[in-house]
Scaffold this active site. Structure first.
Site, PDB file in Angstrom:
ATOM      1  N   ASP A 128       0.313   0.920   9.505  1.00 45.12           N
ATOM      2  CA  ASP A 128       0.735   2.029   8.626  1.00 45.12           C
ATOM      3  C   ASP A 128      -0.106   2.235   7.366  1.00 45.12           C
ATOM      4  O   ASP A 128      -0.473   1.266   6.704  1.00 45.12           O
ATOM      5  CB  ASP A 128       2.157   1.794   8.106  1.00 45.12           C
ATOM      6  CG  ASP A 128       3.113   1.360   9.176  1.00 45.12           C
ATOM      7  OD1 ASP A 128       2.723   1.332  10.344  1.00 45.12           O
ATOM      8  OD2 ASP A 128       4.246   1.035   8.831  1.00 45.12           O
ATOM      9  N   GLU A 187      11.889   3.844  11.117  1.00 47.54           N
ATOM     10  CA  GLU A 187      10.957   3.214  10.177  1.00 47.54           C
ATOM     11  C   GLU A 187      10.339   4.289   9.277  1.00 47.54           C
ATOM     12  O   GLU A 187      10.429   5.484   9.544  1.00 47.54           O
ATOM     13  CB  GLU A 187       9.824   2.512  10.941  1.00 47.54           C
ATOM     14  CG  GLU A 187      10.308   1.482  11.943  1.00 47.54           C
ATOM     15  CD  GLU A 187       9.179   0.740  12.641  1.00 47.54           C
ATOM     16  OE1 GLU A 187       9.250  -0.488  12.710  1.00 47.54           O
ATOM     17  OE2 GLU A 187       8.228   1.386  13.123  1.00 47.54           O
TER      18      GLU A 187
HETATM   19  C1  FRU Z   1       5.847   0.580  11.266  1.00 45.30           C
HETATM   20  C2  FRU Z   1       6.191  -0.829  10.808  1.00 45.30           C
HETATM   21  C3  FRU Z   1       7.011  -0.780   9.530  1.00 45.30           C
HETATM   22  C4  FRU Z   1       6.747  -2.117   8.925  1.00 45.30           C
HETATM   23  C5  FRU Z   1       5.304  -2.344   9.308  1.00 45.30           C
HETATM   24  C6  FRU Z   1       4.972  -3.778   9.554  1.00 45.30           C
HETATM   25  O1  FRU Z   1       4.720   0.667  12.057  1.00 45.30           O
HETATM   26  O2  FRU Z   1       6.888  -1.503  11.835  1.00 45.30           O
HETATM   27  O3  FRU Z   1       8.371  -0.509   9.725  1.00 45.30           O
HETATM   28  O4  FRU Z   1       6.925  -2.132   7.538  1.00 45.30           O
HETATM   29  O5  FRU Z   1       5.063  -1.590  10.465  1.00 45.30           O
HETATM   30  O6  FRU Z   1       3.607  -3.950   9.735  1.00 45.30           O
END
Ligand code: FRU
Length: 587
Positions: free
Chosen positions: A137, A311
């Site tokens: 992300d 998320e």
């Molecule tokens: C989304 C996610 C988020 C989390 C991050 C962990 O892709 O799963 O929810 O904070 O990646 O790397």
């Protein structure tokens, strides 16, 4: 017999540790190893990585960065790449647990110069990707003092997910990115998961006027506990370094899916608002100072798609008709649409509660491609545009050991401008490439008005070292199909096609090049057309990325042609199509 073999190996390595003379010695035991550095100085140890190896636990004694044990896929049988472990002069000893004497790693550890061959087959030109390591992300996106800051979920020690830290890159024009030192590493509260950053103009938190403040999830897990809490860190040097707040976590919890704070300033109520993803819903918290948070409300349990954990929320206010509307973004981890996808809800927000305009069963997507996830917006954009970025990958395909890129894995999308338009009586969110790219695509290679019936060779794309933009505008046509095919001499191609009968825009990457590394990768993405007429179409080709935009839909996909596509062909069926084609590229 096995024991004897292992003993022999151990003896061999004991011998090697003396013979090395490369700045360190090795002590390899049956299930562990210790690397002792000869001299205490700042240096780089290159860790040989095997993407299909299991994770080994590594403790770097005295490291100011890796204060907690980390994991590495230390080379068992083959070396996919070497990852740098930067050593401070206080580090003299590195302990590894869960490894074996027969690992190839022991003879492939290297000190000093980068041993990686330069393999940049799929490196994109204007999309960001980290020089080495894994990213998912985009995080902490904030514009400040002329720079677009991009922090990102980062594993500095491997090309698969792990050791979540915040990498950092900046750009002044959204096309050239400069990667800077990683700003946050896992600590005793856990890994540093996704979050946001704001500029504290009124010094509400007391870290200084205009301090850059990161709000992120501290994600802790061991065999018994899985807990996510929210923490903050501040920077007074324009994001180069961050200090974690000693009062962390600022929003304690014992919940396991409680993450990805995306904070913004809510002017009418003069408070910070934090949308947070919690299980399969979004919660809203408020604060006067970023340090104490109060629960406001929860949204979503009955709304939209629930094929996975929710998320990466974001909540933005956009102009619509004579007023504004609020748009709530929601990434769904694995099984939505076709793997990881981002849905959104349009409604209102009064500083406490989000009310949705659409019925519970309604779902709409920001992007119809396979590789567009965790979309969030920049804060503090000087001219008030709503600018967003997504991770260009999909949890369904990205984790495979044989992913095509070497030494790094993961790209960000193009930066988008987001707008609400009225479509079929409803507000629809539309993404277009940020206007900053117009500057980049200023060299016009072709501008041609033509009629296509059957097939037409349009042009060659001569420059392999830059991104291309292809634009098509149409006159009204009776044809049933219009397509664009980008290909190379190996017969690999990707196709974009308007199908008027089905009112679909399709992007087909089934024969796009390397597709076999994951059975979910070869695929056709389908987006709706606004009407049965062909609307204009823009395609941005950037080595391993094809992103296309119609009047209502964006479709973003990765492709891995073994050689860049350099050939453009148009095709129609069911009649002629009059088209104006413009092809431009970067300088
Ligand atoms: C989304 C996610 C988020 C989390 C991050 C962990 O892709 O799963 O929810 O904070 O990646 O790397």
């Amino acid at each position: 017999m096995k024991k004897l073999f292992q003993t022999l190996l151990l003896l061999l390595f004991a011998g090697l540790s003396v013979a090395y003379g490369k700045g360190f010695s090795l002590d390899v035991k049956e299930k562990s190893a210790v690397i002792t550095l000869d001299r205490a100085k700042t240096q780089t140890l290159w860790l040989p990585i095997d993407n299909s190896a299991k994770e080994v636990k590594m403790t770097v004694n005295g490291s100011p960065l890796f204060t907690e044990p980390v994991t590495v896929r230390l080379a068992e049988k083959k070396v996919d790449c070497w990852m740098p472990l930067y050593l401070d002069k206080n580090t003299t000893r590195i302990e590894l647990k869960g490894c074996k004497p027969e690992y190839i790693a022991w003879k492939e550890l290297k000190m000093g110069k980068n041993p990686n061959p330069k393999i940049e087959d799929f490196r994109q030109h204007i999309h960001f990707s980290p020089e080495m390591g894994w990213t998912n992300d985009p995080n902490g996106m904030v514009w400040h003092e002329g720079e677009w800051h991009l922090f990102f979920q980062y594993n500095p020690l491997g090309t698969r997910w792990g050791n979540m830290s915040w990498g950092h890159a900046v750009s002044r024009d959204l096309t050239k990115w400069k990667q800077l030192p990683t700003v946050m590493f896992p600590d005793s509260l856990g890994a540093i998961y996704s979050g946001s950053a704001v500029i504290d103009k009124n010094n509400t938190a007391g870290f200084g006027k205009d301090a850059m403040i990161a709000i992120y999830t501290s994600s802790y897990r061991n065999n018994k506990i899985k807990r996510q809490q929210q923490s903050i860190a501040y920077s007074t040097d324009n994001g180069r370094t961050f200090t974690k707040y000693e009062g962390n976590p600022v929003l304690p919890s014992t919940r396991r899916d409680f993450r990805d704070p995306k904070v913004f300033w809510h002017t009418p109520t003069e408070r910070w608002i934090m949308p947070l993803a919690c299980g399969q819903g979004m919660e809203f918290y408020s604060s006067k100072n970023l340090k104490e948070w109060k629960f406001e409300s929860r949204f979503g349990d009955k709304y939209g798609c629930h094929f996975g954990v929710w998320e990466c929320p974001d909540l933005v206010e956009l102009p619509y008709k004579d007023g504004t509307k609020w748009v709530l973004f929601c990434s769904i981890t694995k099984d939505a649409q076709h793997g990881s996808s981002v849905q959104y809800f349009v409604g209102d927000f009064d500083g406490h509660t989000f009310t949705c305009d659409t019925p519970e069963e309604h779902t709409d997507w920001i992007n119809y491609g396979r590789d567009n996830y965790a979309t969030v917006t920049w804060s503090n954009v000087p001219d008030g545009r709503c600018m967003a970025l997504a991770w260009q990958n999909n949890w369904k395909c990205c984790s495979h050991a044989d992913f095509p890129t070497v030494g790094y894995r993961g790209y960000m999308s193009l930066a988008y401008e987001l707008q609400l338009i009225e479509h079929e009586g409803k507000a629809k969110l539309v993404a277009t490439p940020a206007r900053e790219y117009n500057n980049y695509f200023s060299t016009i290679a072709l501008n041609r008005k033509t009629t296509v019936e059957g097939q037409l060779e349009l042009c060659q794309l001569k420059h392999q070292d830059r991104a291309y933009r292809l634009r098509f505008d149409f006159k009204e046509s009776q044809a049933s199909l219009f397509g664009v095919r980008l290909s190379n001499k190996h017969g690999e191609y990707v196709e974009f096609c308007f199908d008027r009968a089905k009112r679909e825009l399709r992007v087909d990457r089934r024969k796009s090049g390397m597709v076999d590394f994951n059975d979910k990768f070869p695929s056709v993405s389908v987006a709706p057309m606004s009407t049965a007429e062909m609307q204009s179409l823009t395609i941005i080709l950037d080595r391993a990325s094809v992103e296309c935009f119609s009047d209502i839909a964006a479709v973003s996909n990765l492709v891995f042609p073994t050689e860049s596509y350099n050939h453009v062909e148009l095709y129609t069926s069911g009649g002629p199509v009059e088209v104006n084609a413009e092809v431009s590229h970067g300088k």
